[in-house]
Design an enzyme around this catalytic site. Sequence first.
Site, PDB file in Angstrom:
ATOM      1  N   HIS A  50      55.845  65.155  66.704  1.00 31.87           N
ATOM      2  CA  HIS A  50      55.280  66.506  66.704  1.00 31.87           C
ATOM      3  C   HIS A  50      54.610  66.799  68.046  1.00 31.87           C
ATOM      4  CE1 HIS A  50      55.134  67.146  62.079  1.00 31.87           C
ATOM      5  NE2 HIS A  50      56.351  67.016  62.553  1.00 31.87           N
ATOM      6  N   GLU A  52      51.610  67.621  68.846  1.00 30.56           N
ATOM      7  CA  GLU A  52      50.306  66.966  69.068  1.00 30.56           C
ATOM      8  C   GLU A  52      50.494  65.507  69.493  1.00 30.56           C
ATOM      9  OE1 GLU A  52      51.432  68.650  66.509  1.00 30.56           O
ATOM     10  OE2 GLU A  52      49.845  69.482  65.260  1.00 30.56           O
ATOM     11  N   TRP A 170      85.697  94.202  77.200  1.00 31.52           N
ATOM     12  CA  TRP A 170      84.422  94.140  76.488  1.00 31.52           C
ATOM     13  C   TRP A 170      83.788  95.527  76.504  1.00 31.52           C
ATOM     14  CZ3 TRP A 170      83.026  89.908  73.872  1.00 31.52           C
ATOM     15  CH2 TRP A 170      83.664  88.704  74.176  1.00 31.52           C
ATOM     16  N   GLU A 292      77.532  88.668  62.926  1.00 36.22           N
ATOM     17  CA  GLU A 292      78.165  89.367  64.058  1.00 36.22           C
ATOM     18  C   GLU A 292      79.166  90.416  63.587  1.00 36.22           C
ATOM     19  OE1 GLU A 292      79.399  88.244  67.697  1.00 36.22           O
ATOM     20  OE2 GLU A 292      77.755  86.888  68.149  1.00 36.22           O
ATOM     21  N   SER A 300      78.198  95.409  53.919  1.00 34.93           N
ATOM     22  CA  SER A 300      77.816  94.695  52.675  1.00 34.93           C
ATOM     23  C   SER A 300      76.401  94.127  52.795  1.00 34.93           C
ATOM     24  CB  SER A 300      78.824  93.588  52.354  1.00 34.93           C
ATOM     25  OG  SER A 300      79.057  92.798  53.491  1.00 34.93           O
TER      26      SER A 300
HETATM   27  N1  LIG Z   1      83.429  93.290  71.803  1.00 39.28           N
HETATM   28  C1  LIG Z   1      82.130  92.895  71.926  1.00 39.28           C
HETATM   29  C2  LIG Z   1      81.588  91.953  71.018  1.00 39.28           C
HETATM   30  N2  LIG Z   1      82.404  91.451  70.041  1.00 39.28           N
HETATM   31  C3  LIG Z   1      81.964  90.626  69.118  1.00 39.28           C
HETATM   32  C4  LIG Z   1      82.983  90.021  68.157  1.00 39.28           C
HETATM   33  O1  LIG Z   1      82.332  89.280  67.125  1.00 39.28           O
HETATM   34  C5  LIG Z   1      83.908  89.055  68.908  1.00 39.28           C
HETATM   35  O2  LIG Z   1      84.886  88.642  67.998  1.00 39.28           O
HETATM   36  C6  LIG Z   1      83.239  87.749  69.313  1.00 39.28           C
HETATM   37  O3  LIG Z   1      82.143  88.019  70.092  1.00 39.28           O
HETATM   38  C7  LIG Z   1      84.295  86.916  70.083  1.00 39.28           C
HETATM   39  O4  LIG Z   1      83.688  86.291  71.142  1.00 39.28           O
HETATM   40  P1  LIG Z   1      83.408  84.685  71.135  1.00 39.28           P
HETATM   41  O5  LIG Z   1      84.752  84.014  71.376  1.00 39.28           O
HETATM   42  O6  LIG Z   1      82.835  84.341  69.797  1.00 39.28           O
HETATM   43  O7  LIG Z   1      82.423  84.484  72.226  1.00 39.28           O
HETATM   44  N3  LIG Z   1      80.280  91.577  71.100  1.00 39.28           N
HETATM   45  C8  LIG Z   1      79.500  92.053  72.129  1.00 39.28           C
HETATM   46  O8  LIG Z   1      78.318  91.698  72.203  1.00 39.28           O
HETATM   47  N4  LIG Z   1      79.999  92.972  73.023  1.00 39.28           N
HETATM   48  C9  LIG Z   1      81.290  93.401  72.973  1.00 39.28           C
HETATM   49  O9  LIG Z   1      81.697  94.206  73.812  1.00 39.28           O
HETATM   50  N1  LIG Z   2      56.697  70.739  64.095  1.00 38.49           N
HETATM   51  C1  LIG Z   2      55.374  70.475  63.851  1.00 38.49           C
HETATM   52  C2  LIG Z   2      54.812  70.607  62.557  1.00 38.49           C
HETATM   53  N2  LIG Z   2      55.617  71.029  61.531  1.00 38.49           N
HETATM   54  C3  LIG Z   2      55.163  70.951  60.145  1.00 38.49           C
HETATM   55  O1  LIG Z   2      55.547  69.680  59.595  1.00 38.49           O
HETATM   56  C4  LIG Z   2      56.727  69.816  58.796  1.00 38.49           C
HETATM   57  C5  LIG Z   2      57.785  68.832  59.266  1.00 38.49           C
HETATM   58  O2  LIG Z   2      57.224  67.539  59.145  1.00 38.49           O
HETATM   59  P1  LIG Z   2      58.158  66.279  59.592  1.00 38.49           P
HETATM   60  O3  LIG Z   2      59.278  66.238  58.594  1.00 38.49           O
HETATM   61  O4  LIG Z   2      57.205  65.105  59.545  1.00 38.49           O
HETATM   62  O5  LIG Z   2      58.619  66.593  61.002  1.00 38.49           O
HETATM   63  C6  LIG Z   2      57.210  71.251  59.025  1.00 38.49           C
HETATM   64  O6  LIG Z   2      57.805  71.762  57.843  1.00 38.49           O
HETATM   65  C7  LIG Z   2      55.919  71.996  59.342  1.00 38.49           C
HETATM   66  O7  LIG Z   2      55.199  72.309  58.142  1.00 38.49           O
HETATM   67  N3  LIG Z   2      53.484  70.353  62.340  1.00 38.49           N
HETATM   68  C8  LIG Z   2      52.712  69.869  63.366  1.00 38.49           C
HETATM   69  O8  LIG Z   2      51.554  69.531  63.132  1.00 38.49           O
HETATM   70  N4  LIG Z   2      53.207  69.758  64.640  1.00 38.49           N
HETATM   71  C9  LIG Z   2      54.517  70.032  64.913  1.00 38.49           C
HETATM   72  O9  LIG Z   2      54.925  69.890  66.066  1.00 38.49           O
HETATM   73 ZN   LIG Z   3      52.283  67.109  62.786  1.00 37.99          ZN
END
Ligand SMILES: Nc1c(/N=C/[C@H](O)[C@H](O)[C@H](O)COP(=O)(O)O)[nH]c(=O)[nH]c1=O
Ligand SMILES: Nc1c(N[C@@H]2O[C@H](COP(=O)(O)O)[C@@H](O)[C@H]2O)[nH]c(=O)[nH]c1=O
Ligand SMILES: [Zn+2]
Length: 363
Positions: A50, A52, A170, A292, A300
């Site tokens: 962590h 700390e 693009w 995306e 949806s």
């Molecule tokens: N057509 C554009 C985008 N089109 C996003 C579509 O999800 C496209 O299928 C993916 O980004 C395909 O790229 P990749 O192979 O996954 O990196 N997204 C954008 O931010 N700008 C645009 O112009």
């Molecule tokens: N990453 C983080 C904390 N994360 C806390 O501890 C949980 C994960 O514990 P463990 O599975 O032991 O890594 C996490 O769900 C969150 O509640 N706490 C902290 O003191 N310092 C840290 O840097």
């Molecule tokens: Zn911790």
Amino acid sequence: MNDQDYMKLAIDLAKATIGQTSPNPAVGAVVVNHGEIVGMGAHLKAGEAHAEVQALRMAGERAIGATIYVTLEPCSHFGKTPPCADLIIEKELKRVVVASNDPNPLVSGQGLERIRQAGIQVETGVLKEQADQLNKFFYHYMKKKLPFVTLKTASSIDGKTATVTGESQWITGEESRQDVHQLRHQHDSILVGVNTVITDNPSLTTRLPHGGKNPIRIILDTHLRTPEESQVIKDQAAPTWIMTGSQIDQEKKRRLIKQDQVTIYELPVDKIKIKDVLHLLGEKLVTSLLVEGGATIHESFIKEACFDELIMYFAPKIIGGEKAPSIFGGIGISKLSQAIHMNIESIERMGQDFKVTARPERR
Ligand SMILES: Nc1c(/N=C/[C@H](O)[C@H](O)[C@H](O)COP(=O)(O)O)[nH]c(=O)[nH]c1=O
Ligand SMILES: Nc1c(N[C@@H]2O[C@H](COP(=O)(O)O)[C@@H](O)[C@H]2O)[nH]c(=O)[nH]c1=O
Ligand SMILES: [Zn+2]
């Protein structure tokens, strides 16, 4: 330097690790003794030390009588690592300054209580808002055990995502596309519909100058229409989870899962509901999802009210054409009173484009 300055440094350390600590939060820590920084650190990966622990390791003997600034309250439970609260007591610190509380039921408040009992001064809430923003995915997941859902759209200024002939690359410029890759790095998973796989054959990987983490690729594909030659099947660049209904070609399924990064989840339904997908992702410790598209998928998610943030990139171009695809598909609403009300959080220039970040009002 005052408390806020040291906490700002701890926040910057945490900010740099966003995307790589999931399902843990990003956390930064700074140890100060007599006005001198004697240790600093960040949590780098779930299961590892962590923040700390890192900072106190660097401080060594100079931790005695020091103040530690940490962006999240020190943990008090034995997860994959020993409790930070006990370590702070053992290292005889004089004062603990905290930004955010930890919503993890295993932790919240107990660590600080134990530290106070040991006679160490405790202060909380320093730069809390800034620190909370760092871990919006973690907080959401802890509360709901569902992934934080970000809808990302990219279109012309008149809301078109392709020309009437389907040409789309693009529309937005280099800066926007780089920003999208930063989003991919920060999210545990990325989702597209099978129509996007068929038309764009996307890789959905993170291509940042310095690399970056590839999200798990989620394909909504009720009838298992994903082409077997698709990049998401063949490139082995990241896990690909295909969500299907129950009526699928078992032969094709057997062929596809031969690729070791491909998993097919058959949901016992005829039509996939977004809520079922989110529950399944939540069970698999997926704390964030970047959607995306395309248009039917986006529709949806908004129709089922299953999203937490909407990020829209607009290019200063007009594509036009009533048959050209728009950002949201489906049948839409008939009355304005059914419109989804959004809070615009920010509008930023992004090269020639502009980026709108908005949240649905109900959340
Ligand atoms: N057509 C554009 C985008 N089109 C996003 C579509 O999800 C496209 O299928 C993916 O980004 C395909 O790229 P990749 O192979 O996954 O990196 N997204 C954008 O931010 N700008 C645009 O112009
Ligand atoms: N990453 C983080 C904390 N994360 C806390 O501890 C949980 C994960 O514990 P463990 O599975 O032991 O890594 C996490 O769900 C969150 O509640 N706490 C902290 O003191 N310092 C840290 O840097
Ligand atoms: Zn911790």
